[in-house]
Design a protein around this motif. Structure first.
Motif, PDB file in Angstrom:
ATOM      1  N   LEU A 173     -83.280 -48.446  33.219  1.00 41.69           N
ATOM      2  CA  LEU A 173     -84.282 -47.621  33.908  1.00 41.69           C
ATOM      3  C   LEU A 173     -84.225 -46.138  33.544  1.00 41.69           C
ATOM      4  N   THR A 174     -83.196 -45.707  32.857  1.00 43.21           N
ATOM      5  CA  THR A 174     -83.011 -44.278  32.598  1.00 43.21           C
ATOM      6  C   THR A 174     -84.193 -43.657  31.854  1.00 43.21           C
ATOM      7  N   ALA A 175     -84.534 -44.173  30.692  1.00 43.41           N
ATOM      8  CA  ALA A 175     -85.653 -43.594  29.927  1.00 43.41           C
ATOM      9  C   ALA A 175     -86.970 -43.701  30.695  1.00 43.41           C
ATOM     10  N   PRO A 176     -87.311 -44.851  31.302  1.00 40.44           N
ATOM     11  CA  PRO A 176     -88.555 -44.906  32.076  1.00 40.44           C
ATOM     12  C   PRO A 176     -88.588 -43.915  33.247  1.00 40.44           C
ATOM     13  N   LEU A 177     -87.453 -43.677  33.893  1.00 41.68           N
ATOM     14  CA  LEU A 177     -87.434 -42.690  34.980  1.00 41.68           C
ATOM     15  C   LEU A 177     -87.691 -41.285  34.443  1.00 41.68           C
TER      16      LEU A 177
ATOM     17  N   SER B 155     -77.190 -40.223  15.544  1.00 42.61           N
ATOM     18  CA  SER B 155     -75.814 -40.109  15.069  1.00 42.61           C
ATOM     19  C   SER B 155     -75.189 -38.847  15.626  1.00 42.61           C
ATOM     20  N   LYS B 156     -73.869 -38.780  15.509  1.00 41.19           N
ATOM     21  CA  LYS B 156     -73.184 -37.587  15.988  1.00 41.19           C
ATOM     22  C   LYS B 156     -73.614 -36.348  15.197  1.00 41.19           C
ATOM     23  N   CYS B 157     -74.038 -36.552  13.951  1.00 43.93           N
ATOM     24  CA  CYS B 157     -74.462 -35.422  13.130  1.00 43.93           C
ATOM     25  C   CYS B 157     -75.760 -34.787  13.635  1.00 43.93           C
ATOM     26  N   GLU B 158     -76.549 -35.555  14.382  1.00 39.18           N
ATOM     27  CA  GLU B 158     -77.794 -35.014  14.947  1.00 39.18           C
ATOM     28  C   GLU B 158     -77.583 -34.347  16.301  1.00 39.18           C
ATOM     29  N   ALA B 159     -76.467 -34.623  16.954  1.00 39.83           N
ATOM     30  CA  ALA B 159     -76.269 -34.179  18.335  1.00 39.83           C
ATOM     31  C   ALA B 159     -76.317 -32.668  18.486  1.00 39.83           C
ATOM     32  N   THR B 160     -75.618 -31.939  17.628  1.00 42.34           N
ATOM     33  CA  THR B 160     -75.574 -30.485  17.754  1.00 42.34           C
ATOM     34  C   THR B 160     -76.977 -29.886  17.710  1.00 42.34           C
ATOM     35  N   ASP B 161     -77.761 -30.249  16.702  1.00 44.33           N
ATOM     36  CA  ASP B 161     -79.113 -29.699  16.578  1.00 44.33           C
ATOM     37  C   ASP B 161     -80.016 -30.136  17.728  1.00 44.33           C
ATOM     38  N   MET B 162     -79.873 -31.369  18.180  1.00 45.14           N
ATOM     39  CA  MET B 162     -80.719 -31.843  19.279  1.00 45.14           C
ATOM     40  C   MET B 162     -80.392 -31.141  20.589  1.00 45.14           C
ATOM     41  N   ILE B 163     -79.128 -30.801  20.801  1.00 45.52           N
ATOM     42  CA  ILE B 163     -78.770 -30.052  22.003  1.00 45.52           C
ATOM     43  C   ILE B 163     -79.420 -28.675  21.959  1.00 45.52           C
ATOM     44  N   ILE B 164     -79.404 -28.044  20.812  1.00 41.38           N
ATOM     45  CA  ILE B 164     -80.062 -26.736  20.663  1.00 41.38           C
ATOM     46  C   ILE B 164     -81.561 -26.887  20.917  1.00 41.38           C
ATOM     47  N   GLN B 165     -82.195 -27.887  20.304  1.00 40.35           N
ATOM     48  CA  GLN B 165     -83.634 -28.123  20.501  1.00 40.35           C
ATOM     49  C   GLN B 165     -83.959 -28.402  21.962  1.00 40.35           C
ATOM     50  N   ALA B 166     -83.158 -29.221  22.601  1.00 42.75           N
ATOM     51  CA  ALA B 166     -83.413 -29.577  23.999  1.00 42.75           C
ATOM     52  C   ALA B 166     -83.269 -28.361  24.909  1.00 42.75           C
ATOM     53  N   MET B 167     -82.263 -27.534  24.660  1.00 45.70           N
ATOM     54  CA  MET B 167     -82.072 -26.332  25.481  1.00 45.70           C
ATOM     55  C   MET B 167     -83.227 -25.364  25.260  1.00 45.70           C
TER      56      MET B 167
ATOM     57  N   ASP C 168     -91.834 -36.942  33.722  1.00 43.70           N
ATOM     58  CA  ASP C 168     -92.279 -36.039  32.652  1.00 43.70           C
ATOM     59  C   ASP C 168     -91.156 -35.121  32.170  1.00 43.70           C
ATOM     60  N   ILE C 169     -89.953 -35.664  32.140  1.00 37.49           N
ATOM     61  CA  ILE C 169     -88.810 -34.918  31.612  1.00 37.49           C
ATOM     62  C   ILE C 169     -88.591 -35.372  30.176  1.00 37.49           C
ATOM     63  N   PRO C 170     -88.784 -34.459  29.219  1.00 39.44           N
ATOM     64  CA  PRO C 170     -88.547 -34.839  27.822  1.00 39.44           C
ATOM     65  C   PRO C 170     -87.072 -35.153  27.598  1.00 39.44           C
ATOM     66  N   TYR C 171     -86.830 -36.108  26.699  1.00 40.47           N
ATOM     67  CA  TYR C 171     -85.450 -36.427  26.382  1.00 40.47           C
ATOM     68  C   TYR C 171     -85.296 -36.643  24.887  1.00 40.47           C
ATOM     69  N   PHE C 172     -84.082 -36.398  24.437  1.00 31.63           N
ATOM     70  CA  PHE C 172     -83.709 -36.523  23.033  1.00 31.63           C
ATOM     71  C   PHE C 172     -82.637 -37.590  22.943  1.00 31.63           C
ATOM     72  N   LEU C 173     -82.691 -38.386  21.888  1.00 31.97           N
ATOM     73  CA  LEU C 173     -81.734 -39.460  21.679  1.00 31.97           C
ATOM     74  C   LEU C 173     -81.222 -39.371  20.248  1.00 31.97           C
ATOM     75  N   PRO C 174     -80.104 -38.677  20.030  1.00 31.07           N
ATOM     76  CA  PRO C 174     -79.590 -38.560  18.660  1.00 31.07           C
ATOM     77  C   PRO C 174     -79.177 -39.920  18.109  1.00 31.07           C
TER      78      PRO C 174
ATOM     79  N   LEU D 152     -79.770 -37.997  25.820  1.00 28.29           N
ATOM     80  CA  LEU D 152     -79.178 -39.282  26.178  1.00 28.29           C
ATOM     81  C   LEU D 152     -78.176 -39.683  25.100  1.00 28.29           C
ATOM     82  N   LEU D 153     -76.936 -39.901  25.505  1.00 25.44           N
ATOM     83  CA  LEU D 153     -75.873 -40.253  24.569  1.00 25.44           C
ATOM     84  C   LEU D 153     -75.316 -41.620  24.957  1.00 25.44           C
ATOM     85  N   PRO D 154     -75.799 -42.687  24.288  1.00 21.49           N
ATOM     86  CA  PRO D 154     -75.381 -44.043  24.642  1.00 21.49           C
ATOM     87  C   PRO D 154     -73.947 -44.342  24.192  1.00 21.49           C
ATOM     88  N   ILE D 155     -73.457 -45.485  24.592  1.00 20.20           N
ATOM     89  CA  ILE D 155     -72.094 -45.904  24.254  1.00 20.20           C
ATOM     90  C   ILE D 155     -71.875 -45.859  22.750  1.00 20.20           C
TER      91      ILE D 155
END
Length: 172
Positions: free
Chosen positions: A121-125, A138-150, A130-136, A163-166
């Motif tokens: 239910l996380t993504a549908p909620l 790979s770990k290599c995308e995480a840094t840039d996506m955190i900057i973009q999301a902020m 209307d809260i945008p979310y980013f799903l990297p 969103l950082l899955p298992i």
């Protein structure tokens, strides 16, 4: 600091926090955040406030923003349900940015069956709110996506999520 590809998943998230200029973090414990929370707590440039519930964290981050800080919250996706009212009636209503860095439990690889319903239910909620979310991917995308999301949270004056899955936390 090592090259981003040499960092652990936790290291790439921490680097994203630093590069995004986040200087105030609220945290709620999660097994996937167990290495990140002490890193944040030890950083002299970040004010870290542990809280017991996510909706409390939303309020604390709103106050930090009003005090001139760039806030983020470290949380597990099960806490999204706890924070919906605060996100809608405080952050969205008054245009208060917040980055939620969310350990997304209950997805592929989850060993605890009780985590699965909220995981699904996380993504549908987030979409319903209307809260945008980013799903990297790979770990290599995480840094840039955190900057973009902020940046997105501050430009749009609203909550945003990473969103950082298992599978993210298990990368070598």
């Amino acid at each position: 600091m090592p090259a981003e590809s040499e960092l652990t998943p936790t290291g790439t998230v921490y680097q994203g926090i630093k590069d995004a200029g986040i200087d105030f973090i609220v945290s709620v414990p999660c097994v996937n955040l167990k290495e990140l929370i002490p890193m944040v707590d030890a950083d002299p440039d970040i004010i870290h406030v542990p809280v017991t519930r996510e909706e409390e964290g939303v309020g604390v981050c709103a106050g930090a923003f009003m005090g001139g800080k760039r806030p983020a919250m470290l949380m597990q996706n099960s806490g999204l349900g706890n924070s919906i009212n605060a996100l809608a009636s405080l952050n969205q209503l008054y245009g208060i940015p917040l980055l939620m860095i969310i350990s997304h439990r209950g997805v592929e690889g989850e060993p605890i069956v009780a985590q699965v319903p909220m995981g699904q239910l996380t993504a549908p909620l987030l979409e319903t709110l209307d809260i945008p979310y980013f799903l990297p991917d790979s770990k290599c995308e995480a840094t840039d996506m955190i900057i973009q999301a902020m940046d997105s949270a501050f430009e749009k004056k609203m909550p945003t999520a990473i969103l950082l899955p298992i599978s993210f936390w298990r990368q070598a």
